[in-house]
Scaffold this motif. Structure first.
Motif, PDB file in Angstrom:
ATOM      1  N   ALA A 128      33.042 -21.820 -35.256  1.00 59.71           N
ATOM      2  CA  ALA A 128      32.966 -22.639 -34.046  1.00 59.71           C
ATOM      3  C   ALA A 128      33.768 -23.927 -34.166  1.00 59.71           C
ATOM      4  O   ALA A 128      34.375 -24.384 -33.201  1.00 59.71           O
ATOM      5  CB  ALA A 128      31.507 -22.968 -33.728  1.00 59.71           C
ATOM      6  N   LEU A 129      33.788 -24.508 -35.357  1.00 57.66           N
ATOM      7  CA  LEU A 129      34.485 -25.781 -35.553  1.00 57.66           C
ATOM      8  C   LEU A 129      35.930 -25.606 -36.006  1.00 57.66           C
ATOM      9  O   LEU A 129      36.619 -26.596 -36.265  1.00 57.66           O
ATOM     10  CB  LEU A 129      33.715 -26.638 -36.568  1.00 57.66           C
ATOM     11  N   GLY A 130      36.378 -24.362 -36.096  1.00 55.57           N
ATOM     12  CA  GLY A 130      37.766 -24.118 -36.483  1.00 55.57           C
ATOM     13  C   GLY A 130      38.052 -24.409 -37.942  1.00 55.57           C
ATOM     14  O   GLY A 130      39.167 -24.747 -38.303  1.00 55.57           O
ATOM     15  N   ARG A 131      37.047 -24.270 -38.787  1.00 55.22           N
ATOM     16  CA  ARG A 131      37.220 -24.576 -40.205  1.00 55.22           C
ATOM     17  C   ARG A 131      37.422 -23.329 -41.059  1.00 55.22           C
ATOM     18  O   ARG A 131      37.267 -23.381 -42.270  1.00 55.22           O
ATOM     19  CB  ARG A 131      36.014 -25.351 -40.724  1.00 55.22           C
ATOM     20  N   ASP A 132      37.778 -22.229 -40.448  1.00 57.69           N
ATOM     21  CA  ASP A 132      38.027 -21.005 -41.196  1.00 57.69           C
ATOM     22  C   ASP A 132      39.514 -20.946 -41.524  1.00 57.69           C
ATOM     23  O   ASP A 132      40.297 -20.291 -40.851  1.00 57.69           O
ATOM     24  CB  ASP A 132      37.600 -19.782 -40.379  1.00 57.69           C
ATOM     25  N   SER A 133      39.918 -21.657 -42.555  1.00 55.47           N
ATOM     26  CA  SER A 133      41.343 -21.755 -42.892  1.00 55.47           C
ATOM     27  C   SER A 133      41.948 -20.414 -43.301  1.00 55.47           C
ATOM     28  O   SER A 133      43.143 -20.194 -43.137  1.00 55.47           O
ATOM     29  CB  SER A 133      41.554 -22.787 -43.995  1.00 55.47           C
ATOM     30  N   ALA A 134      41.133 -19.499 -43.803  1.00 52.54           N
ATOM     31  CA  ALA A 134      41.645 -18.190 -44.216  1.00 52.54           C
ATOM     32  C   ALA A 134      42.091 -17.338 -43.026  1.00 52.54           C
ATOM     33  O   ALA A 134      42.970 -16.504 -43.159  1.00 52.54           O
ATOM     34  CB  ALA A 134      40.583 -17.442 -45.020  1.00 52.54           C
ATOM     35  N   HIS A 135      41.496 -17.550 -41.856  1.00 50.64           N
ATOM     36  CA  HIS A 135      41.813 -16.736 -40.679  1.00 50.64           C
ATOM     37  C   HIS A 135      42.129 -17.621 -39.482  1.00 50.64           C
ATOM     38  O   HIS A 135      41.757 -17.323 -38.358  1.00 50.64           O
ATOM     39  CB  HIS A 135      40.648 -15.782 -40.361  1.00 50.64           C
TER      40      HIS A 135
ATOM     41  N   GLN B 180      34.090 -14.864 -15.330  1.00 54.35           N
ATOM     42  CA  GLN B 180      33.281 -13.744 -15.770  1.00 54.35           C
ATOM     43  C   GLN B 180      31.888 -14.249 -16.067  1.00 54.35           C
ATOM     44  O   GLN B 180      31.691 -15.076 -16.940  1.00 54.35           O
ATOM     45  CB  GLN B 180      33.885 -13.125 -17.036  1.00 54.35           C
ATOM     46  N   ASP B 181      30.936 -13.770 -15.310  1.00 55.29           N
ATOM     47  CA  ASP B 181      29.555 -14.182 -15.489  1.00 55.29           C
ATOM     48  C   ASP B 181      28.822 -13.092 -16.245  1.00 55.29           C
ATOM     49  O   ASP B 181      28.692 -11.971 -15.775  1.00 55.29           O
ATOM     50  CB  ASP B 181      28.901 -14.419 -14.131  1.00 55.29           C
ATOM     51  N   MET B 182      28.360 -13.399 -17.424  1.00 56.30           N
ATOM     52  CA  MET B 182      27.698 -12.394 -18.265  1.00 56.30           C
ATOM     53  C   MET B 182      26.277 -12.304 -17.861  1.00 56.30           C
ATOM     54  O   MET B 182      25.322 -12.585 -17.966  1.00 56.30           O
ATOM     55  CB  MET B 182      27.837 -12.726 -19.739  1.00 56.30           C
TER      56      MET B 182
ATOM     57  N   ASP C 233      31.888 -18.360 -19.769  1.00 62.88           N
ATOM     58  CA  ASP C 233      31.120 -19.448 -20.342  1.00 62.88           C
ATOM     59  C   ASP C 233      31.613 -19.692 -21.769  1.00 62.88           C
ATOM     60  O   ASP C 233      31.741 -18.746 -22.556  1.00 62.88           O
ATOM     61  CB  ASP C 233      29.638 -19.068 -20.358  1.00 62.88           C
ATOM     62  N   PRO C 234      31.909 -20.929 -22.139  1.00 58.49           N
ATOM     63  CA  PRO C 234      32.453 -21.201 -23.475  1.00 58.49           C
ATOM     64  C   PRO C 234      31.568 -20.723 -24.631  1.00 58.49           C
ATOM     65  O   PRO C 234      32.083 -20.284 -25.660  1.00 58.49           O
ATOM     66  CB  PRO C 234      32.610 -22.721 -23.501  1.00 58.49           C
ATOM     67  N   ILE C 235      30.253 -20.783 -24.472  1.00 60.08           N
ATOM     68  CA  ILE C 235      29.365 -20.326 -25.550  1.00 60.08           C
ATOM     69  C   ILE C 235      29.417 -18.804 -25.674  1.00 60.08           C
ATOM     70  O   ILE C 235      29.517 -18.258 -26.782  1.00 60.08           O
ATOM     71  CB  ILE C 235      27.914 -20.810 -25.327  1.00 60.08           C
ATOM     72  N   ASP C 236      29.388 -18.093 -24.536  1.00 58.58           N
ATOM     73  CA  ASP C 236      29.534 -16.631 -24.571  1.00 58.58           C
ATOM     74  C   ASP C 236      30.856 -16.241 -25.216  1.00 58.58           C
ATOM     75  O   ASP C 236      30.938 -15.303 -26.009  1.00 58.58           O
ATOM     76  CB  ASP C 236      29.469 -16.031 -23.161  1.00 58.58           C
ATOM     77  N   TRP C 237      31.900 -16.960 -24.854  1.00 61.92           N
ATOM     78  CA  TRP C 237      33.239 -16.690 -25.383  1.00 61.92           C
ATOM     79  C   TRP C 237      33.280 -16.920 -26.895  1.00 61.92           C
ATOM     80  O   TRP C 237      33.816 -16.112 -27.643  1.00 61.92           O
ATOM     81  CB  TRP C 237      34.241 -17.575 -24.648  1.00 61.92           C
ATOM     82  N   LEU C 238      32.672 -17.997 -27.343  1.00 62.39           N
ATOM     83  CA  LEU C 238      32.631 -18.307 -28.772  1.00 62.39           C
ATOM     84  C   LEU C 238      31.912 -17.201 -29.545  1.00 62.39           C
ATOM     85  O   LEU C 238      32.388 -16.736 -30.588  1.00 62.39           O
ATOM     86  CB  LEU C 238      31.939 -19.655 -28.999  1.00 62.39           C
ATOM     87  N   GLU C 239      30.777 -16.761 -29.022  1.00 63.56           N
ATOM     88  CA  GLU C 239      30.035 -15.678 -29.677  1.00 63.56           C
ATOM     89  C   GLU C 239      30.841 -14.380 -29.675  1.00 63.56           C
ATOM     90  O   GLU C 239      30.868 -13.652 -30.676  1.00 63.56           O
ATOM     91  CB  GLU C 239      28.691 -15.470 -28.993  1.00 63.56           C
ATOM     92  N   SER C 240      31.520 -14.094 -28.591  1.00 63.45           N
ATOM     93  CA  SER C 240      32.329 -12.879 -28.497  1.00 63.45           C
ATOM     94  C   SER C 240      33.472 -12.907 -29.501  1.00 63.45           C
ATOM     95  O   SER C 240      33.752 -11.900 -30.170  1.00 63.45           O
ATOM     96  CB  SER C 240      32.873 -12.736 -27.080  1.00 63.45           C
ATOM     97  N   THR C 241      34.137 -14.044 -29.619  1.00 63.62           N
ATOM     98  CA  THR C 241      35.239 -14.118 -30.573  1.00 63.62           C
ATOM     99  C   THR C 241      34.750 -14.046 -32.010  1.00 63.62           C
ATOM    100  O   THR C 241      35.451 -13.558 -32.884  1.00 63.62           O
ATOM    101  CB  THR C 241      36.097 -15.381 -30.369  1.00 63.62           C
ATOM    102  N   TYR C 242      33.528 -14.491 -32.246  1.00 66.66           N
ATOM    103  CA  TYR C 242      32.964 -14.365 -33.593  1.00 66.66           C
ATOM    104  C   TYR C 242      32.747 -12.891 -33.938  1.00 66.66           C
ATOM    105  O   TYR C 242      33.012 -12.448 -35.058  1.00 66.66           O
ATOM    106  CB  TYR C 242      31.649 -15.142 -33.703  1.00 66.66           C
ATOM    107  N   ARG C 243      32.316 -12.106 -32.964  1.00 70.63           N
ATOM    108  CA  ARG C 243      32.122 -10.674 -33.189  1.00 70.63           C
ATOM    109  C   ARG C 243      33.454  -9.957 -33.422  1.00 70.63           C
ATOM    110  O   ARG C 243      33.497  -8.855 -33.969  1.00 70.63           O
ATOM    111  CB  ARG C 243      31.364 -10.053 -32.014  1.00 70.63           C
ATOM    112  N   PHE C 244      34.562 -10.581 -33.035  1.00 69.59           N
ATOM    113  CA  PHE C 244      35.876  -9.961 -33.207  1.00 69.59           C
ATOM    114  C   PHE C 244      36.246  -9.805 -34.684  1.00 69.59           C
ATOM    115  O   PHE C 244      37.069  -8.964 -35.040  1.00 69.59           O
ATOM    116  CB  PHE C 244      36.957 -10.754 -32.468  1.00 69.59           C
ATOM    117  N   TYR C 245      35.645 -10.574 -35.559  1.00 70.65           N
ATOM    118  CA  TYR C 245      35.917 -10.405 -36.986  1.00 70.65           C
ATOM    119  C   TYR C 245      35.620  -8.968 -37.415  1.00 70.65           C
ATOM    120  O   TYR C 245      36.321  -8.414 -38.259  1.00 70.65           O
ATOM    121  CB  TYR C 245      35.086 -11.376 -37.830  1.00 70.65           C
TER     122      TYR C 245
END
Length: 144
Positions: free
Chosen positions: A101-108, A142-144, A75-87
């Motif tokens: 979420a909007l791809g505005r993190d120019s530093a990373h 993958q169904d969470m 699910d795209p929302i689950d994936w987005l949250e998971s990638t945020y935790r990757f920091y």
């Protein structure tokens, strides 16, 4: 990969570089970790970002035109949250969730580009342009 032992985070990091094929030392390290293929057992690599990297897809196909890809989408929302935790895993100070979420993190910026990567079906469909055939691509949800 054994991150604590100083090994690359992804076992298949050798496909990220500029060489078409991995160095012999990387192949030997992979074999020591996994052992040789026995009978019908097949050995593979895990690289979650491969579908987003043209060079990786080209190298995999050039090295083995019969390669099989197993793609797991979620699910795209689950994936987005998971990638945020990757920091935290990357030990990097996270931006605001909105900027992430909007791809505005120019530093990373190299960590994720969600505004384009979230369109899984487009990334999968483009595999055909690299020469992959439908019988080589296995898609799981993958169904969470």
């Amino acid at each position: 990969a054994d991150v604590a032992a100083g090994e690359p985070y992804f076992e298949d990091a050798f496909f990220i570089g500029t060489n078409l094929l991995p160095a012999r030392r990387d192949i030997e390290r992979f074999r020591r970790r996994h052992g040789p293929a026995q009978g019908s057992v097949q050995i593979g690599i895990k690289y979650p970002h491969a579908v987003f990297r043209d060079s990786v897809l080209r190298k995999l196909f050039a090295a083995n035109p019969g390669v099989r890809l197993i793609l797991v989408v979620r699910d795209p929302i689950d994936w987005l949250e998971s990638t945020y935790r990757f920091y935290d895993v990357a030990e990097v100070a996270p931006p605001s969730f909105k900027d992430h979420a909007l791809g505005r993190d120019s530093a990373h910026r190299a960590l994720r580009v969600h505004s384009s990567e979230v369109h899984f079906s487009l990334w999968i469909a483009r595999l055909w342009s690299f020469g992959y055939q439908r019988r080589q691509v296995y898609l799981l949800h993958q169904d969470m």
